[in-house]
Enzyme design. Structure first.
Site, mmCIF file in Angstrom:
data_model
loop_
_atom_site.group_PDB
_atom_site.id
_atom_site.type_symbol
_atom_site.label_atom_id
_atom_site.label_comp_id
_atom_site.label_asym_id
_atom_site.label_seq_id
_atom_site.Cartn_x
_atom_site.Cartn_y
_atom_site.Cartn_z
ATOM 1 N N TYR A 1 7.653 -26.339 -20.069
ATOM 2 C CA TYR A 1 6.257 -26.452 -19.657
ATOM 3 C C TYR A 1 5.356 -26.211 -20.851
ATOM 4 C CZ TYR A 1 2.106 -25.558 -16.743
ATOM 5 O OH TYR A 1 0.872 -25.605 -16.153
ATOM 6 N N GLU B 1 1.225 -10.535 41.202
ATOM 7 C CA GLU B 1 1.185 -10.136 39.795
ATOM 8 C C GLU B 1 1.344 -8.625 39.667
ATOM 9 O OE1 GLU B 1 1.201 -12.304 37.094
ATOM 10 O OE2 GLU B 1 1.661 -13.483 38.867
ATOM 11 N N GLN C 1 -8.074 -27.757 29.004
ATOM 12 C CA GLN C 1 -8.616 -26.757 29.934
ATOM 13 C C GLN C 1 -9.691 -26.021 29.130
ATOM 14 O OE1 GLN C 1 -6.124 -23.365 30.761
ATOM 15 N NE2 GLN C 1 -7.197 -22.848 32.655
ATOM 16 N N THR D 1 -3.783 -19.483 35.262
ATOM 17 C CA THR D 1 -2.705 -20.486 35.271
ATOM 18 C C THR D 1 -2.906 -21.536 36.383
ATOM 19 O OG1 THR D 1 -1.384 -18.926 36.565
ATOM 20 C CG2 THR D 1 -0.948 -19.014 34.208
ATOM 21 N N ALA E 1 -2.795 -23.062 27.027
ATOM 22 C CA ALA E 1 -4.237 -22.975 26.758
ATOM 23 C C ALA E 1 -4.725 -21.560 26.531
ATOM 24 C CB ALA E 1 -5.016 -23.609 27.910
ATOM 25 N N ASP F 1 5.106 -19.717 26.623
ATOM 26 C CA ASP F 1 5.527 -18.468 25.978
ATOM 27 C C ASP F 1 6.910 -17.998 26.423
ATOM 28 O OD1 ASP F 1 4.937 -17.603 28.539
ATOM 29 O OD2 ASP F 1 3.660 -15.933 27.912
ATOM 30 N N ARG G 1 -2.855 -10.132 24.089
ATOM 31 C CA ARG G 1 -1.979 -9.002 23.782
ATOM 32 C C ARG G 1 -1.243 -9.172 22.450
ATOM 33 N NH1 ARG G 1 0.687 -9.375 29.692
ATOM 34 N NH2 ARG G 1 -0.200 -11.474 29.490
HETATM 35 C C1 UD1 Z 1 2.617 -15.429 34.199
HETATM 36 C C2 UD1 Z 1 2.732 -15.492 35.731
HETATM 37 C C3 UD1 Z 1 3.698 -14.422 36.214
HETATM 38 C C4 UD1 Z 1 5.052 -14.622 35.553
HETATM 39 C C5 UD1 Z 1 4.914 -14.663 34.025
HETATM 40 C C6 UD1 Z 1 6.218 -15.113 33.418
HETATM 41 C C7 UD1 Z 1 0.615 -16.219 36.733
HETATM 42 C C8 UD1 Z 1 -0.647 -15.789 37.354
HETATM 43 N N1 UD1 Z 1 1.430 -15.255 36.319
HETATM 44 O O1 UD1 Z 1 2.064 -14.153 33.857
HETATM 45 O O2 UD1 Z 1 3.838 -14.507 37.634
HETATM 46 O O3 UD1 Z 1 5.925 -13.564 35.935
HETATM 47 O O4 UD1 Z 1 3.903 -15.639 33.622
HETATM 48 O O5 UD1 Z 1 6.167 -15.082 32.013
HETATM 49 O O6 UD1 Z 1 0.844 -17.389 36.622
HETATM 50 N N2 UD1 Z 1 -2.450 -20.158 30.304
HETATM 51 C C9 UD1 Z 1 -3.226 -21.288 30.310
HETATM 52 N N3 UD1 Z 1 -4.468 -21.223 30.841
HETATM 53 C C10 UD1 Z 1 -4.985 -20.080 31.390
HETATM 54 C C11 UD1 Z 1 -4.164 -18.920 31.383
HETATM 55 C C12 UD1 Z 1 -2.904 -18.999 30.840
HETATM 56 O O7 UD1 Z 1 -2.811 -22.348 29.847
HETATM 57 O O8 UD1 Z 1 -6.121 -20.107 31.855
HETATM 58 C C13 UD1 Z 1 -1.112 -20.260 29.712
HETATM 59 C C14 UD1 Z 1 -0.865 -19.299 28.561
HETATM 60 O O9 UD1 Z 1 -1.157 -19.921 27.329
HETATM 61 C C15 UD1 Z 1 0.626 -18.982 28.692
HETATM 62 C C16 UD1 Z 1 0.924 -19.185 30.160
HETATM 63 O O10 UD1 Z 1 -0.180 -19.882 30.703
HETATM 64 O O11 UD1 Z 1 1.423 -19.876 27.937
HETATM 65 C C17 UD1 Z 1 1.112 -17.884 30.905
HETATM 66 O O12 UD1 Z 1 -0.023 -17.054 30.756
HETATM 67 P P1 UD1 Z 1 0.115 -15.500 30.566
HETATM 68 O O13 UD1 Z 1 -1.260 -14.931 30.421
HETATM 69 O O14 UD1 Z 1 1.098 -15.193 29.533
HETATM 70 O O15 UD1 Z 1 0.675 -15.093 32.023
HETATM 71 P P2 UD1 Z 1 1.452 -13.777 32.421
HETATM 72 O O16 UD1 Z 1 0.487 -12.676 32.623
HETATM 73 O O17 UD1 Z 1 2.561 -13.530 31.476
HETATM 74 CA CA CA Z 2 3.339 -14.557 29.696
#
Ligand code: UD1
Ligand code: CA
Length: 455
Positions: free
Chosen positions: A383, A155, A73, A79, A9, A103, A14
């Site tokens: 053509y 984090e 969401q 997350t 979501a 990701d 970045r």
């Molecule tokens: C997250 C983890 C981190 C882990 C890392 C691994 C948390 C708080 N952090 O960090 O501990 O080491 O992944 O790659 O969980 N997303 C949603 N809804 C939201 C926010 C994010 O669906 O409200 C989804 C994003 O689309 C993405 C995934 O969650 O696919 C992870 O979000 P991202 O912002 O990349 O988290 P990181 O900062 O990488």
């Molecule tokens: Ca990530």
């Protein structure tokens, strides 16, 4: 019973992109599709995709996949907040929930399966996939006690300098006993640097929670930026190349070669530098592809030589020589032992066997028989500005250099088209066709200084 949820979501700020991060492609498949495919191979009972930002595009990227449950969401508050959205759809579910982030495209099915297996063996409340990363920047750090039980995940941005020294990170891949997680979820707070509801906060409450290190840490790579996307592509490519080399394919300068994971190669294929194999391409034994070729959604049969050529959506028979600088496209079919050479383009064209077009030709919407010889510079004028028209050339016919066949046209068998002819009407079997003005030679026309003589 197993359910899988994929977090998809977020915007992916970045990436600096107009697209939601998880629909960015890696080697021909979106990030989220790769994660989904890895999970689907486990045959989970339910697959839930949490969508929000740019959700139409995320749904579209997964549209071909039946039986997915999309969970919205609406606001992306973290997350943890994303997983809170599962409380309703998973009400009454008593099995295990695997949570994946959209990701982490390098994650393999085997790793997820191992995670679930140890989770169940140990009767854990949750099991977290962890990795020891040489550069853990950006990831959540995992802190364990002596028994490998997780005490907390902090984090990167919330860590102290000392905590950042910890190279053990969370891959964002978890297995939970859903009923226990469901009880904790409503308690999450957003008391952190980003003011988000973090899923990682649940480990402050759940117990026991075990860390399981992934064998190959590259599997844990999360893609947050385009630099990381490019790096993941390198990892993916080296995996694919290693696999084919182990199966008997020779690659010269493998770092310059890219191969989609949908490609199939036979042993004793040789891939030369700067060659790219894409989509549903098959290369059969004994063929040498490259240097400098792009083959996409095409089949190259045995013992071909394809040099500096582009072949798209087409089939090449056995023992053909293609290139250099050849473009074959649009469902063209080339028979066995043909030659399609220097600066020749085939578009929607069929060639029989032992047929040659060696130099400087355009053949479009054409059907050629066996043992045809296309002279240098032959062009099918297919053509008329509105529609495409077919050209048919029978077995053993030859076209002279620089001839133009104005379609629709049928050239019979064993025909000879004189060079420089523009042919507009059908030619019967065994005929010679000449369509050009007879030349005139004027003797004694210039004096010794090259001046026109006055007569
Ligand atoms: C997250 C983890 C981190 C882990 C890392 C691994 C948390 C708080 N952090 O960090 O501990 O080491 O992944 O790659 O969980 N997303 C949603 N809804 C939201 C926010 C994010 O669906 O409200 C989804 C994003 O689309 C993405 C995934 O969650 O696919 C992870 O979000 P991202 O912002 O990349 O988290 P990181 O900062 O990488
Ligand atoms: Ca990530």
């Amino acid at each position: 019973m197993l359910a899988v949820a994929i977090l998809a979501a977020g915007k992916g700020t970045r990436m600096k992109s107009d697209l939601p991060k998880v629909v960015h492609e890696l080697g021909g498949r979106s990030l989220v599709k790769r994660v989904l495919d890895a999970a689907t191979a486990l045959s989970p009972k339910r697959r839930l995709i949490i969508v929000g930002y740019g959700q139409a595009l995320v749904r579209e990227a997964l549209a071909a996949e039946p039986g997915l449950e999309f969970v919205e969401q609406a606001e992306q508050l973290g997350t943890g907040h994303a997983i809170q959205q599962l409380l309703e759809p998973l009400q009454g579910f008593t099995g295990d929930l695997v949570v994946l982030t959209g990701d982490t495209p390098l994650l393999t099915t085997q790793t997820i399966a191992d995670l679930v297996a140890t989770h169940r063996d140990r009767h854990a409340a949750a099991t977290v996939l962890t990795a020891l990363l040489p550069d853990p920047t950006g990831y959540g750090r995992v802190f364990c006690d002596r028994n490998n039980q997780i005490e907390c995940i902090i984090e990167h941005r919330d860590c102290t300098d000392a905590q950042r020294q910890n190279q053990r990170v969370s891959a964002g891949v978890y297995c939970f006993k859903w009923p226990e997680l469901a009880e904790i979820l409503p308690k999450l707070s957003n008391n952190n640097d980003q003011k988000e509801y973090y899923l990682t906060e649940v480990f402050n409450y759940l117990s026991p929670v075990f860390a399981q290190d992934v064998e190959d840490y590259e599997e844990s790579f999360g893609i947050n930026s385009r630099v990381q996307l490019a790096h993941a592509y390198e990892v993916l490519q080296s995996r694919i190349r290693d696999k084919w080399m182990r199966l008997g394919v020779t690659m010269n300068l493998p770092d310059t070669i890219t191969i989609d994971d949908t490609v199939e190669l036979e042993p004793n294929v040789i891939i030369e530098p700067q060659t790219h194999l894409r989509g549903y391409t098959k290369i059969k034994s004994g063929s040498v592809i490259g240097p400098g070729s792009l083959i996409e959604n095409s089949t190259i049969a045995e013992n071909c030589r394809v040099l500096y050529a582009t072949v798209e959506d087409s089939q090449i028979g056995a023992g053909c020589r293609v290139g250099p600088y050849t473009h074959i496209s649009k469902e063209s079919i080339v028979g066995d032992r043909c030659r399609v050479g220097n600066f020749v383009e085939l578009k929607k064209t069929r060639m029989g066997e032992n047929t040659n077009a060696a130099h400087l030709s355009y053949l479009g919407d054409a059907t050629l028989g066996n043992r045809v010889n296309i002279g240098a510079g032959t062009v099918t004028a297919n053509y008329d500005g509105f529609n495409k028209h077919p050209t048919v050339i029978g077995d053993r016919s030859k076209t002279g250099a620089n001839s133009v066949l104005v379609a629709p046209i049928q050239i019979g068998k064993n025909v000879n088209i004189a060079s420089g002819s523009v042919v507009t009407t059908n030619v019967e079997d065994n005929a010679l066709a000449i369509a050009r003005a007879r030349e005139t030679i004027k003797p004694d026309y210039y004096d010794e200084d090259g001046r026109k003589k006055v007569k």
